[in-house]
Design a protein around this motif. Structure first.
Motif, PDB file in Angstrom:
ATOM      1  N   PRO A 141      -3.198  -1.278 -16.791  1.00  0.00           N
ATOM      2  CA  PRO A 141      -2.103  -1.337 -17.943  1.00  0.00           C
ATOM      3  C   PRO A 141      -2.561  -0.099 -18.788  1.00  0.00           C
ATOM      4  N   GLY A 142      -1.400   0.687 -19.042  1.00  0.00           N
ATOM      5  CA  GLY A 142      -1.646   1.894 -19.766  1.00  0.00           C
ATOM      6  C   GLY A 142      -1.992   3.233 -19.231  1.00  0.00           C
ATOM      7  N   VAL A 143      -2.464   2.946 -18.027  1.00  0.00           N
ATOM      8  CA  VAL A 143      -3.003   4.318 -17.553  1.00  0.00           C
ATOM      9  C   VAL A 143      -1.958   5.106 -16.702  1.00  0.00           C
ATOM     10  N   LEU A 165       0.866  -1.118   0.217  1.00  0.00           N
ATOM     11  CA  LEU A 165      -0.098  -0.056  -0.133  1.00  0.00           C
ATOM     12  C   LEU A 165       0.915   1.290  -0.052  1.00  0.00           C
ATOM     13  N   SER A 166       2.349   0.940   0.219  1.00  0.00           N
ATOM     14  CA  SER A 166       2.920   2.547   0.042  1.00  0.00           C
ATOM     15  C   SER A 166       3.074   2.976  -1.333  1.00  0.00           C
ATOM     16  N   GLY A 167       2.588   2.437  -2.295  1.00  0.00           N
ATOM     17  CA  GLY A 167       2.613   3.255  -3.819  1.00  0.00           C
ATOM     18  C   GLY A 167       1.690   2.497  -4.547  1.00  0.00           C
ATOM     19  N   ALA A 171      -0.201  -2.259  -9.082  1.00  0.00           N
ATOM     20  CA  ALA A 171      -0.601  -2.795 -10.611  1.00  0.00           C
ATOM     21  C   ALA A 171      -1.629  -3.705 -10.654  1.00  0.00           C
ATOM     22  N   LEU A 172      -2.570  -3.435 -11.513  1.00  0.00           N
ATOM     23  CA  LEU A 172      -3.504  -4.500 -11.751  1.00  0.00           C
ATOM     24  C   LEU A 172      -3.164  -5.671 -12.371  1.00  0.00           C
ATOM     25  N   SER A 173      -3.539  -6.899 -11.661  1.00  0.00           N
ATOM     26  CA  SER A 173      -2.831  -8.308 -12.332  1.00  0.00           C
ATOM     27  C   SER A 173      -4.083  -8.573 -13.165  1.00  0.00           C
ATOM     28  N   THR A 177      -7.572  -3.225  -3.479  1.00  0.00           N
ATOM     29  CA  THR A 177      -6.959  -3.770  -2.198  1.00  0.00           C
ATOM     30  C   THR A 177      -7.503  -3.438  -0.870  1.00  0.00           C
ATOM     31  N   ALA A 178      -7.802  -4.282   0.102  1.00  0.00           N
ATOM     32  CA  ALA A 178      -8.192  -3.657   1.364  1.00  0.00           C
ATOM     33  C   ALA A 178      -6.936  -3.265   2.072  1.00  0.00           C
ATOM     34  N   VAL A 179      -7.379  -1.974   2.671  1.00  0.00           N
ATOM     35  CA  VAL A 179      -6.375  -1.236   3.406  1.00  0.00           C
ATOM     36  C   VAL A 179      -5.996  -2.048   4.729  1.00  0.00           C
TER      37      VAL A 179
END
Length: 504
Positions: free
Chosen positions: A499-501, A245-247, A250-252, A263-265
């Motif tokens: 991806p691509g964003v 969660l520090s950055g 990427a969507l897998s 992602t649940a924080v």
């Protein structure tokens, strides 16, 4: 008193090889001290007698409180004895030992000659195995079996600990690699066989107490190993969660039948929703809160998933937001309101809804199957609402009014028909979204809000608002609350980057 020698001393039938004695001695008998107290000697001890004494019936201090594996009286003289004095001796073998002690308990008080005493004692030392061989062998066997049972239990405990530690390391390695994993249910996967405790019970003098103690010790050791493993995994989970969660995340790869919202924080776990449970979505947040990133995360998955056959993307700002998807045969990008393209696209979805409704009636279906799903995605819905509200020409007004009604009708019926509506907006007020349409957008993805009252209204929260982990007005870019109005479920998530964003 006669001291006549009555011939050579006869040896009894009991014979055991010296090698066997050495083995048992090495396995079971700790080195005995030269003397164990006043009057207790060991200079003539045999493989069965560690200590013997003529004039004292006291038990050595280090043997007090012990249990006896063998406790027997031996009488002198016996056939072949040197003397005919009547004396009673006692032989005791401590549980867990292989050599006992011999003492005179009655008779022979008149014998003062130490050489005669030693001769009689020596005869009795050799008499012990002749008379008590079966009892001593049984005691030795019990010791051996008990040690084997204890070793079996220790081997099980070691194996259990090794397997838990190996599983712990594998889980930690997976977490550090960015995957998801958890410990096996080792307390149920590996239970000590009852035979371990049964064997221990059969070879223990006070079986019930010692076996229960062994069982408790084994269970505590197993639980301690699992707790330690869980602690290590929890620590690494927390480290992995913080790193994740520090950055940007990427969507897998996609998973058919479900869609990732983020992602649940709190846990660092990927938050997925099954498509059959996915309701219409409202993405709401101020400019710069990460709304576009979240919208692309959802749209990219819909394009990639085989479950979706068509996506209609509406963007009245020239269609540039969805330009990257125009190459896909699934995607239809609409950006011209005045030409009627938006109205026709919604009307086409309404006709599809009616066709599917008829098909489901004929086939007695309550919900559309997973395949053939369709999505209507609208970016900055305020632009569409503004075009509807400001239509001036008679024909435009009629088309705008029909579009508004069709949107509400579609929102009410479409979810069960495999048609999903996703709307992005900065505000949810009635000048931005029609209230009848808003009430049917059951999933609220609430990014950073400009005011507390707007966040309260979106999340249906009043008294619990201040208990939220992060105030909605202070959410970092890309983080949002996923709120299901139908179930009341609320989760703080971080969006993934498709991806691509590109991030600003």
């Amino acid at each position: 008193m006669s001291t006549k020698h009555k011939g050579p001393r006869r040896r009894g039938p009991f014979v055991m090889e010296a090698a066997m004695f050495r083995i048992f001695k090495e396995l079971f008998v700790p080195p005995a001290p030269a003397t164990t107290g006043p009057g207790w000697q060991g200079k003539r001890s045999s493989a069965h007698v560690a200590h013997f004494n003529w004039g004292c019936r006291d038990i050595p201090g280090h043997l007090l409180g012990e249990t006896w594996a063998v406790d027997a009286e031996l009488r002198y003289p016996f056939p072949g004895a040197v003397y005919d004095d009547k004396i009673v001796f006692q032989y005791r073998l401590v549980t867990g030992q292989t050599r006992g002690f011999l003492q005179r308990i009655s008779g022979g008080e008149h014998i003062r000659d130490e050489r005669k005493q030693e001769c009689i004692l020596s005869e009795m030392v050799h008499r012990v195995p002749e008379v008590l061989s079966k009892q001593i062998w049984a005691a030795w066997k019990a010791v051996r079996e008990r040690i084997e049972a204890e070793r079996a239990l220790e081997a099980f405990s070691t194996k259990f600990k090794t397997m838990v530690e190996a599983d712990t390391q594998a889980v930690i390695n997976t977490l550090r690699a960015g995957g998801q994993a958890k410990l096996g249910d080792w307390l149920n996967i590996m239970k000590p066989p009852e035979a371990l405790f049964d064997n221990l019970a059969r070879t223990t003098a006070d079986a019930a107490h010692k076996v229960d103690a062994a069982r408790r010790d084994a269970e505590r050791a197993r639980e301690a190993a699992v707790r330690e493993a869980e602690r290590k995994v929890a620590e690494d989970c927390e480290s992995a969660r913080k790193r994740l969660l520090s950055g940007p995340i990427a969507l897998s790869d996609t998973m058919p039948g479900s869609i990732v919202l983020g992602t649940a924080v709190k846990t660092g776990d990927t938050y997925r929703v099954e498509l059959r449970k996915l309701r219409h979505l409202l993405l709401c947040g101020v400019s710069g809160s990460g709304k576009s990133v979240l919208l692309h995360e959802i749209v990219w998955q819909m394009v990639a998933l085989p479950d979706f056959e068509k996506i209609i993307a509406i963007d009245l700002k020239g269609g540039m937001e969805f330009a990257a998807y125009r190459k896909s045969d699934k995607v239809q990008v609409v950006w011209d309101f005045e030409s009627g393209d938006v109205a026709r696209a919604v009307e086409g979805l309404l006709r599809l809804a009616e066709e599917r409704q008829a098909y489901m009636r004929e086939n007695s279906l309550r919900n559309w199957p997973d395949h053939g799903r369709v999505a209507l995605v609208i970016d900055e819905f305020a632009e569409v609402q503004s075009a509807i509200d400001t239509a001036s020409e008679k024909e435009e007004k009629a088309r705008a009014k029909r579009l508004a009604a069709n949107m509400v009708s579609l929102a009410r019926r479409a979810r069960a028909l495999g048609i999903h509506i996703i709307i992005a907006a900065q505000k949810h007020t009635t000048d931005s979204i029609d209230s009848a349409l808003l009430n049917n957008l059951n999933w609220r993805l609430v990014l950073r809000q400009g005011a507390r009252h707007s966040a309260r209204a979106l999340l249906d929260i009043d008294d619990d608002f201040d208990a939220l982990p992060v105030p909605p007005t202070e959410l970092p870019d890309g983080r949002f609350y996923a709120y299901d109005t139908s179930t009341g479920g609320l989760n703080l998530l971080q969006a993934h980057v498709a991806p691509g964003v590109e991030l600003n």
